[in-house]
Design a protein around this motif. Structure first.
Motif, PDB file in Angstrom:
ATOM      1  N   SER A 259       0.834  -1.188   0.000  1.00  0.00           N
ATOM      2  CA  SER A 259       0.000   0.000   0.000  1.00  0.00           C
ATOM      3  C   SER A 259       0.870   1.239   0.000  1.00  0.00           C
TER       4      SER A 259
ATOM      5  N   ASN B 137      -7.211   6.876  -0.470  1.00  0.00           N
ATOM      6  CA  ASN B 137      -5.934   6.292  -0.918  1.00  0.00           C
ATOM      7  C   ASN B 137      -4.819   6.458   0.101  1.00  0.00           C
TER       8      ASN B 137
ATOM      9  N   SER C 197      -6.274   2.676   1.475  1.00  0.00           N
ATOM     10  CA  SER C 197      -5.417   1.790   0.683  1.00  0.00           C
ATOM     11  C   SER C 197      -4.748   0.734   1.551  1.00  0.00           C
TER      12      SER C 197
END
Length: 151
Positions: A52, A78, A110
């Motif tokens: 990530s 994100n 994320s």
């Protein structure tokens, strides 16, 4: 909201606990000497594999629930969400993770990083359990593929 980098560490009351000397040593090493050894060399447990990228957005799990939908909730789009909780129960933890799911927060992140949970992990808490926060997070987020790690 201010755009400054902040640090989340032991609560002030931790310095008076039986592990207070270690907290103070870590605090001084980190903030006065710039040493991050204890953090960089800590045990990281892989809960759900993956990679990530994004900013690390840290919060107390319960406190984050109170500000979802307000201007004070951080932008998690994100980004990697770090959650911790000092004293809680498995049922409260399930509720909090389901609220993150129902409010669409899990749709946006994320990755997930689980911090220390005194209630679940310390014998001294009187509440230690075989159920772990990371297990609850994995179960609640089974429909997602973001990685989950425990530190």
């Amino acid at each position: 909201m201010t755009g400054i980098i902040t640090f989340h560490g032991p609560a002030f009351l931790s310095f008076g606990e039986d592990y207070g000397e270690k907290c103070m040593e870590n605090f001084v090493n980190t903030f006065e000497k710039g040493l991050f050894d204890d953090f960089l060399n800590s045990n990281i447990k892989e809960v759900r594999k993956g990679n990530s990228k994004g900013k690390l957005i840290g919060t107390n799990l319960e406190c984050s629930i109170y500000i979802i939908g307000t201007k004070y909730f951080p932008d998690v789009n994100n980004n990697i969400l770090l959650v911790e909780r000092y004293i809680t129960t498995p049922s409260e933890t399930y509720n909090h993770f389901y609220q993150l799911k129902q409010k669409g927060i899990l749709d946006k992140i994320s990755g997930l990083l689980i911090g220390y949970n005194y209630s679940f992990e310390s014998e001294k808490s009187g509440r230690k359990t075989d159920i772990k926060m990371e297990d609850i997070a994995k179960e609640v987020s089974k429909d997602y593929d973001f990685p989950i790690y425990k530190c």
